[in-house]
Enzyme design. Structure first.
Site, PDB file in Angstrom:
ATOM      1  N   TYR A 141       0.693  -1.212   0.124  1.00  0.00           N
ATOM      2  CA  TYR A 141      -0.001  -0.081   0.027  1.00  0.00           C
ATOM      3  C   TYR A 141       1.040   1.071   0.059  1.00  0.00           C
ATOM      4  O   TYR A 141       0.809   2.264  -0.586  1.00  0.00           O
ATOM      5  CB  TYR A 141      -0.861   0.162   1.262  1.00  0.00           C
ATOM      6  CG  TYR A 141      -1.449   1.205   1.543  1.00  0.00           C
ATOM      7  CD1 TYR A 141      -2.277   1.912   0.552  1.00  0.00           C
ATOM      8  CD2 TYR A 141      -1.580   2.121   2.513  1.00  0.00           C
ATOM      9  CE1 TYR A 141      -2.876   3.119   0.703  1.00  0.00           C
ATOM     10  CE2 TYR A 141      -1.852   3.289   3.057  1.00  0.00           C
ATOM     11  CZ  TYR A 141      -2.714   4.010   1.929  1.00  0.00           C
ATOM     12  OH  TYR A 141      -3.212   5.081   2.340  1.00  0.00           O
ATOM     13  N   PHE A 208      -3.393  -3.801  20.649  1.00  0.00           N
ATOM     14  CA  PHE A 208      -2.339  -4.757  20.214  1.00  0.00           C
ATOM     15  C   PHE A 208      -1.149  -4.231  20.717  1.00  0.00           C
ATOM     16  O   PHE A 208      -0.474  -2.901  20.383  1.00  0.00           O
ATOM     17  CB  PHE A 208      -2.117  -4.775  18.626  1.00  0.00           C
ATOM     18  CG  PHE A 208      -3.266  -5.694  17.895  1.00  0.00           C
ATOM     19  CD1 PHE A 208      -3.323  -6.898  18.099  1.00  0.00           C
ATOM     20  CD2 PHE A 208      -4.347  -5.053  17.579  1.00  0.00           C
ATOM     21  CE1 PHE A 208      -4.404  -7.787  17.492  1.00  0.00           C
ATOM     22  CE2 PHE A 208      -5.446  -5.756  16.786  1.00  0.00           C
ATOM     23  CZ  PHE A 208      -5.400  -6.962  16.693  1.00  0.00           C
TER      24      PHE A 208
END
Length: 329
Positions: A141, A208
């Site tokens: 990306y 996370f």
């Protein structure tokens, strides 16, 4: 000016359409509605359901609508998907954009505003990130965005195309009136995920990593309101009058916000608890990413209205609370 907003039915594009109108411009939307929403664009605004690879169709739109500036928001932007399906990202983010530039030049349209990303920097060694920081993307990306940035520099040198590339940090929030907002499928952004968890529409939020070298152990990110982003894109128009202008700007508040701070802001806005679980760090997640946007402020006169996380989250909550099913409501 007559402005073609490519991807104008998407999250950032639709907010830019509204800001263009507020600034006295005439937007025209081109969106194949793969991720965009027809309901995000007011009915009176022309919307063409066309693919960028169809140069004949795009060229006809440029001529018919007498387009003077093109703004491009139509990239695929899921990092994990880009790793799993890189060709999908190269076809859409690179090849389709090159088709767009080719037909623009053929029709004499030489002003271009490009939606880039801080993902072009990869994992930077120093904070805050400035425009001159090394660019070393760690996923397809980010690489596709950098590929277009590099292509734009070459095209500008060869043809006199004028462009501005804006490297976003974390776009967030919704219009202040609650009319348009963030509706992705799948959703990967922290704020809407936290809101969905608070509403009971999604599983408990996963944090996370809680052992980062940050004040509360969670990652720090730079959240910038989507309307502030849009206003910067419009402020650059006058800079595009110089043939061959090649401009790069970071867009962020410069104020890092932790995951736990986002959760607290969602709880304050909603009056609900955000259920969450703690999980191990994700590979590739740096402890902190935040911008130095001095260049945009100095050169464009860009002023950030939403300078802290709470008012940004407040607008997001207003949208999600009033439209629990997004644009399907």
């Amino acid at each position: 000016m007559n402005v073609l907003v490519v991807g104008g039915a998407g999250y950032i594009g639709s907010h830019c359409v509204r800001q263009l109108i507020a600034a006295g411009h005439r937007p025209v939307v081109l969106d194949n509605l793969v991720f965009g929403h027809r309901a995000a664009v007011a009915k009176e605004i022309p919307l063409y359901d066309v693919n960028l690879g169809d140069e004949a169709a795009v060229g006809a739109i440029l001529e018919k609508e007498k387009i003077e500036v093109v703004m491009h928001f139509a990239a695929y932007a899921f990092v994990g998907e880009s790793v799993a399906q890189p060709l999908k990202y190269y076809f859409n983010n690179v090849s389709a954009t090159l088709h767009l530039l080719n037909v623009m030049l053929a029709k004499g349209v030489k002003k271009f505003v490009f939606s880039s990303t801080c993902a072009t920097y990869g994992i930077p060694e120093k904070m805050p990130i400035v425009e001159g920081s090394p660019q070393a993307p760690i996923n397809p990306y980010g690489q596709t965005k950098l590929d277009i940035e590099n292509a734009l520099k070459s095209v500008a040198h060869a043809t006199g195309l004028s462009f501005a590339a804006f490297r976003y940090f974390n776009a967030a929030g919704a219009s202040e009136d609650g009319v348009i907002g963030e509706d992705h499928n799948p959703e990967t952004h922290l704020i809407p995920l936290a809101i969905a968890a608070a509403q009971g529409k999604a599983p408990a939020l996963k944090i996370f990593g809680t052992d980062y070298p940050t004040p509360d152990g969670t990652c720090l990110r730079d959240y910038v309101h989507v309307d502030d982003l849009a206003r910067a894109h419009i402020a650059v128009f006058e800079k595009l009058s110089t043939p061959g202008a090649s401009l790069f700007f970071n867009l962020g508040t410069g104020t890092p916000t932790s995951v736990r701070e986002v959760i607290a802001a969602v709880e304050k806005a909603s009056g609900l608890k955000v259920p969450f679980t703690e999980a191990p760090r994700r590979a590739g997640d740096p402890p902190a990413l935040y911008a130095d946007s001095t260049k945009a402020k100095t050169e464009l006169g860009w002023k950030i209205k939403f300078t802290t996380i709470q008012p940004i989250v407040d607008t997001a909550w207003k949208w999600h609370a009033s439209r629990p099913n997004g644009y399907k409501a």
